[in-house]
Design a protein around this motif. Structure first.
Motif, short mmCIF file in Angstrom:
data_model
loop_
_atom_site.label_atom_id
_atom_site.label_comp_id
_atom_site.label_asym_id
_atom_site.label_seq_id
_atom_site.Cartn_x
_atom_site.Cartn_y
_atom_site.Cartn_z
N VAL A 12 0.85 -1.19 0.00
CA VAL A 12 0.00 0.00 0.00
C VAL A 12 0.88 1.24 0.00
N GLN A 13 0.39 2.32 -0.55
CA GLN A 13 1.14 3.57 -0.54
C GLN A 13 1.02 4.26 0.81
N ALA A 14 1.99 5.07 1.12
CA ALA A 14 1.95 5.83 2.36
C ALA A 14 0.66 6.64 2.43
N LYS A 85 2.66 4.42 7.21
CA LYS A 85 3.94 5.04 6.91
C LYS A 85 4.93 3.98 6.45
N PRO A 86 5.94 4.37 5.72
CA PRO A 86 6.94 3.39 5.29
C PRO A 86 7.56 2.62 6.46
N GLU A 87 7.69 3.28 7.60
CA GLU A 87 8.27 2.61 8.77
C GLU A 87 7.34 1.56 9.38
N ASP A 88 6.12 1.46 8.89
CA ASP A 88 5.22 0.39 9.33
C ASP A 88 5.48 -0.91 8.57
N THR A 89 6.35 -0.85 7.57
CA THR A 89 6.67 -2.04 6.79
C THR A 89 7.29 -3.11 7.68
N VAL A 110 4.71 -0.72 2.94
CA VAL A 110 4.20 0.63 2.69
C VAL A 110 5.23 1.37 1.86
N SER A 111 4.84 1.78 0.68
CA SER A 111 5.76 2.49 -0.20
C SER A 111 5.62 4.00 0.00
#
Length: 112
Positions: A12-14, A85-89, A110-111
């Protein structure tokens, strides 16, 4: 023995949203704690959120206000994730206490 199956991960996107599900089967106690943990590459597994059988919830500071944990009954749990957020990846794991059973994990990416 308790078996856990997670689903709902993906790319998913940010700023986007995802909902994770966890279904438990086997010997499940009526009083239990269900939780979501995550592990990013090169990092330790960390608690994301927990929900007690009475409804009390606990969240990591990093997800407060963005993630919501809920349960449908004693063996089904959800994690609604918003404003990702990307940091949720990470790989997200379902956990049940007191048996301390773990699911196989579901990847959330998360991109930016």
């Amino acid at each position: 023995q308790v078996q856990l199956v997670e689903s709902g991960g993906g790319l998913v996107q940010a700023g986007g949203s995802l909902r994770l599900s966890c279904v438990a089967s086997g010997r499940i106690f009526s009083f239990n704690v269900m939780g979501w943990y995550r592990q990013a590459p090169g990092k330790q597994r960390e608690l994301v959120a927990q929900i007690f059988s009475g409804g009390t919830t606990i969240y990591a500071d990093s997800v407060k206000g963005r993630f919501t944990i809920s349960r449908h009954n004693t063996n089904t749990m959800y994690l609604q994730m918003t404003s990702l957020k990307p940091e949720d990846t990470a790989v997200y794991y379902c956990n049940v206490l007191p048996s301390n059973a773990w699911g196989q994990g579901t990847q959330v990416t998360v991109s930016s």
